[in-house]
Design an enzyme around this catalytic site. Structure first.
Site, PDB file in Angstrom:
ATOM      1  N   SER A   1      -5.692  -8.603  67.050  1.00 48.17           N
ATOM      2  CA  SER A   1      -6.465  -7.661  66.236  1.00 48.17           C
ATOM      3  C   SER A   1      -6.174  -7.813  64.749  1.00 48.17           C
ATOM      4  CB  SER A   1      -6.136  -6.224  66.645  1.00 48.17           C
ATOM      5  OG  SER A   1      -6.377  -6.047  68.015  1.00 48.17           O
TER       6      SER A   1
HETATM    7  N1  SAH Z   1      -3.385  -5.997  71.275  1.00 46.67           N
HETATM    8  C1  SAH Z   1      -3.719  -7.394  71.176  1.00 46.67           C
HETATM    9  C2  SAH Z   1      -5.208  -7.614  71.028  1.00 46.67           C
HETATM   10  C3  SAH Z   1      -5.730  -8.195  72.265  1.00 46.67           C
HETATM   11  S1  SAH Z   1      -7.461  -8.353  72.441  1.00 46.67           S
HETATM   12  C4  SAH Z   1      -2.979  -8.055  70.037  1.00 46.67           C
HETATM   13  O1  SAH Z   1      -2.390  -7.349  69.231  1.00 46.67           O
HETATM   14  O2  SAH Z   1      -2.933  -9.276  69.972  1.00 46.67           O
HETATM   15  C5  SAH Z   1      -7.701  -7.467  73.934  1.00 46.67           C
HETATM   16  C6  SAH Z   1      -7.007  -7.973  75.158  1.00 46.67           C
HETATM   17  O3  SAH Z   1      -7.372  -7.104  76.201  1.00 46.67           O
HETATM   18  C7  SAH Z   1      -7.386  -9.350  75.613  1.00 46.67           C
HETATM   19  O4  SAH Z   1      -6.263 -10.170  75.656  1.00 46.67           O
HETATM   20  C8  SAH Z   1      -7.999  -9.132  77.003  1.00 46.67           C
HETATM   21  O5  SAH Z   1      -7.669 -10.175  77.906  1.00 46.67           O
HETATM   22  C9  SAH Z   1      -7.341  -7.842  77.419  1.00 46.67           C
HETATM   23  N2  SAH Z   1      -8.012  -7.064  78.459  1.00 46.67           N
HETATM   24  C10 SAH Z   1      -9.321  -6.869  78.669  1.00 46.67           C
HETATM   25  N3  SAH Z   1      -9.519  -6.080  79.729  1.00 46.67           N
HETATM   26  C11 SAH Z   1      -8.299  -5.736  80.215  1.00 46.67           C
HETATM   27  C12 SAH Z   1      -7.836  -4.928  81.284  1.00 46.67           C
HETATM   28  N4  SAH Z   1      -8.668  -4.267  82.090  1.00 46.67           N
HETATM   29  N5  SAH Z   1      -6.516  -4.822  81.473  1.00 46.67           N
HETATM   30  C13 SAH Z   1      -5.645  -5.451  80.679  1.00 46.67           C
HETATM   31  N6  SAH Z   1      -6.014  -6.238  79.648  1.00 46.67           N
HETATM   32  C14 SAH Z   1      -7.334  -6.373  79.402  1.00 46.67           C
END
Ligand code: SAH
Length: 675
Positions: A69
């Site tokens: 993010s």
């Molecule tokens: N917080 C992260 C941003 C990740 S983007 C950072 O700081 O880098 C969002 C993430 O959510 C992705 O990696 C995606 O694979 C995950 N995601 C999507 N649906 C999900 C679910 N139901 N359970 C767990 N993770 C999920």
């Protein structure tokens, strides 16, 4: 526990800058969040090769098509979730583990879930390597929460779902906070905060528009959906407009506009008297109020402050006909009438007519050298410019005219549809005309001393036309390489024409420019500038003239507008839709002041300026208006106070009054008016 990786000084400095400029400046003031963001080494979380971008103001790619993010979003969500020391926090969407690390610097214990096994493993390894001991990473479906270790004081979801999962609400403590993006995949998402007030009592707050990768799981989207629907997997493109919109502040600060015909209206712009160039925008190409306001401002600047150039977003040879009229230069009637090309209503309208007549009357009482002129900056009428160069040379140098006919002959097959020239040169092996038009311009300029001995104004006009042909030839060629390149070329030509005009009219020269907001607002403050490297007249003026360039934007909420549905289509009077809820226009409307001016220059209304800084949507209607697809076709994101030095608001507006485009039978063509 503190991360152990040794940090280089410059990374710490980058981090400090990120916190100041991207986060604190946008209003995040929770000291714990700011400190945590200062400590976590973001470069350790990005994909290999992206380290140098780690502190940029944007999300970045990680594995599996996911993203880390944008720093501001991480800070905003954690602040909104009111994470405190001692808290137990759940994160859904571990991704790189970055947000979890920031949370880990504040909370007692962090649990984070990631659906991709590979991402979960590498996040776990990375966090362990960096020395975090209070973060548990698990692979699984986060929409179910983590019942074994619930309840949580705060839950943060970093992927966007269709609705708020029950399971997550129910794993909050009383007083617990859940922050989650909600909304459809193709359109926009809202960042929502849910607070648990009691066993069955919850309340929600809307934190603004965002764009996240999809939340996939039992209480999220189904696995197949995102790929099939072509959903954006670009992460947050549009961070939320934070906190309460500053409508009250706007209402207090806005200067009410007097009637457009009231001299008090013109006097409002005395504050820009010392500018070298005043650029007046418009949010559409067919709104009467924008034309009449620009006319009133321009009249005041000419009469009271010695401005002597009016340069508009019209074609040079067409505007030259008006210039001859307003500066009382006798000429034979034009071979081809001016402003007969699409979009005719842009300059052939009653509002322009009235201004042009005023300018002619005003100039009558002036010495010829002191008369204000009317000029075109644009490049679309290539064939008229070619004709103008040849006509000029016929008079001053018939041999050169013969050469010009031959050289410009290269472009003859394309003159009526120059847009096909670029494709023909690329695909069908037609000769490129570049060398011919450049040689023509060079030779004309080389003969300057000789030609200028005749009539220097005529020479200037011919040279501008030759410049235009050279720019237009390139313009139509690069059109096939991309919109940003041809846009930049056109705006650079417009800016250079303005510079030529200022130089030609000498030391005391001062110009007013009329062009669309998209040309005169600083492109660097818009998504076109940030994402596509677009430049424009406003940007180039700031670089060249610094604070002696004044960029004034215009806006409206609703009303009627003159526009076409397609290029070359007929003019229609269309209804302008009320502004989008996340737009600056909506904010202006909500101020309750129907017509106003705000002075956005540094050091004027500092509080208002900073409250408007964070980007919002802004609407641009051009010669084409498609209300059916308005959000996609007409809105873009910009930071208004960085884009403009001042902004004029007309809540309700009406279309310009077009003038006939065909002469009445038996009457000679009289545009520009009464010749
Ligand atoms: N917080 C992260 C941003 C990740 S983007 C950072 O700081 O880098 C969002 C993430 O959510 C992705 O990696 C995606 O694979 C995950 N995601 C999507 N649906 C999900 C679910 N139901 N359970 C767990 N993770 C999920």
């Amino acid at each position: 526990m503190a991360p152990q990786a040794a940090q280089l000084d410059h990374l710490a400095a980058d981090r400090e800058r990120m916190v100041e400029r991207q986060i604190a400046a946008r209003g995040v003031d929770d000291q714990r969040v700011l400190d945590a963001m200062r400590q976590v080494p973001r470069e350790a979380f990005v994909a290999p090769g992206f380290e140098e971008f780690a502190y940029e103001d944007s999300p970045l790619p990680i594995a599996e098509g996911q993203t880390i993010s944008q720093p501001y979003i991480v800070a905003l969500m954690i602040e909104a979730a009111e994470v405190r020391p001692g808290d137990r926090v759940l994160e859904i969407g571990a991704g790189s583990g970055y947000a979890a690390a920031v949370l880990g610097r504040i909370a007692a214990q962090v649990y984070t879930i990631e659906r991709h096994g590979g991402l979960a493993r590498s996040a776990q390894d990375r966090l362990a390597r960096l020395g975090y001991r209070n973060i548990d990473v698990r692979c699984g479906d986060g929409t179910l929460g983590w019942p074994q270790v619930a309840p949580f004081d705060a839950i943060i979801v970093t992927a966007g779902g269709p609705e708020i999962p029950e399971s997550l609400r129910n794993q909050l403590t009383t007083g617990g906070r859940l922050v989650i993006p909600i909304g459809s995949l193709s359109d926009e998402q809202r960042l929502v905060k849910v607070v648990r007030d009691g066993e069955h009592a919850f309340h929600e707050e809307d934190l603004g528009a965002v764009r996240f990768v999809p939340l996939i799981g039992e209480h999220g989207w189904s696995e197949e959906l995102p790929e099939e629907s072509g959903a954006p997997i670009e992460a947050e493109l549009r961070p939320p407009a934070r906190s309460r919109p500053p409508t009250g502040l706007l209402r207090q600060t806005a200067e009410r506009l007097p009637d457009l015909d009231d001299p008090a209206f013109g006097r409002l712009f005395d504050r820009f008297a010392d500018a070298r160039v005043v650029l007046l925008g418009e949010a559409t190409h067919g709104t009467s109020e924008f034309y009449r306001a620009r006319a009133a401002i321009t009249r005041a600047l000419i009469e009271r402050h010695g401005f002597n150039i009016v340069a508009v977003e019209a074609d040079w040879p067409d505007a030259a006909a008006i210039d001859r009229y307003v500066r009382h230069k006798s000429r034979p009637p034009e071979a081809t009438p001016a402003f007969r090309r699409f979009p005719t209503w842009m300059w052939r309208n009653l509002e322009v007519h009235e201004f042009v007549d005023w300018l002619r009357a005003h100039n009558e009482g002036q010495e010829p050298a002191g008369r204000a002129g009317f000029f075109g900056l644009d490049i679309y009428n290539m064939s008229a410019s070619i004709r103008a160069v040849i006509d000029y040379l016929d008079k001053v140098d018939p041999e050169a005219a013969r050469v010009a006919r031959e050289r410009y002959g290269c472009l003859t097959p394309w003159q009526h549809d120059p847009a096909t020239y670029g494709r023909a040169v690329l695909s069908a092996g037609y000769a490129k005309c570049e060398a011919a038009v450049v040689a023509m311009l060079r030779e004309l300029l080389e003969q300057r001393l000789l030609y200028e001995a005749g009539d220097s104004e005529d020479f200037f006009d011919a040279a501008q036309n030759a410049r235009l042909v050279a720019s237009a030839e390139r313009y139509y060629r690069v059109m096939y390489y991309g919109a940003a390149e041809s846009w930049n070329l056109r705006d650079r030509h417009m800016f250079e024409t303005l510079e030529q005009l200022l130089a030609w009219r000498g030391d005391g020269s001062k110009a007013v420019v009329w062009a669309h907001n998209s040309h005169i607002g600083d492109a660097a403050a818009t998504e076109m500038g940030e994402m596509r490297d677009e430049i424009n007249v406003g940007r180039l003026c700031r670089e060249r003239f610094a604070e002696t360039a004044v960029l004034i934007g215009f806006g409206t909420d609703r009303g009627t507008v003159a526009a076409a549905s397609d290029w070359d289509g007929p003019m229609e009077i269309k209804q302008v839709r009320p502004a989008h809820r996340d737009s600056y226009e909506r904010l202006c409307r909500d101020s309750g002041v129907s017509r106003f001016l705000v002075d956005l220059r540094q050091g004027r209304s500092a509080e208002l300026r900073s409250s408007l800084l964070y980007p919002r949507l802004e609407r641009a209607i051009g010669v084409i208006y498609r209300p059916e697809t308005e959000l996609a076709s007409h809105y873009f994101e910009a930071s208004l106070p960085r884009q403009f030095d001042a902004y004029l608001w007309f809540e309700q507006t009406r279309a310009v009054t077009p003038l006939p485009t065909t002469p009445r039978p038996g009457m000679p063509e009289t545009y520009p008016f009464g010749l």
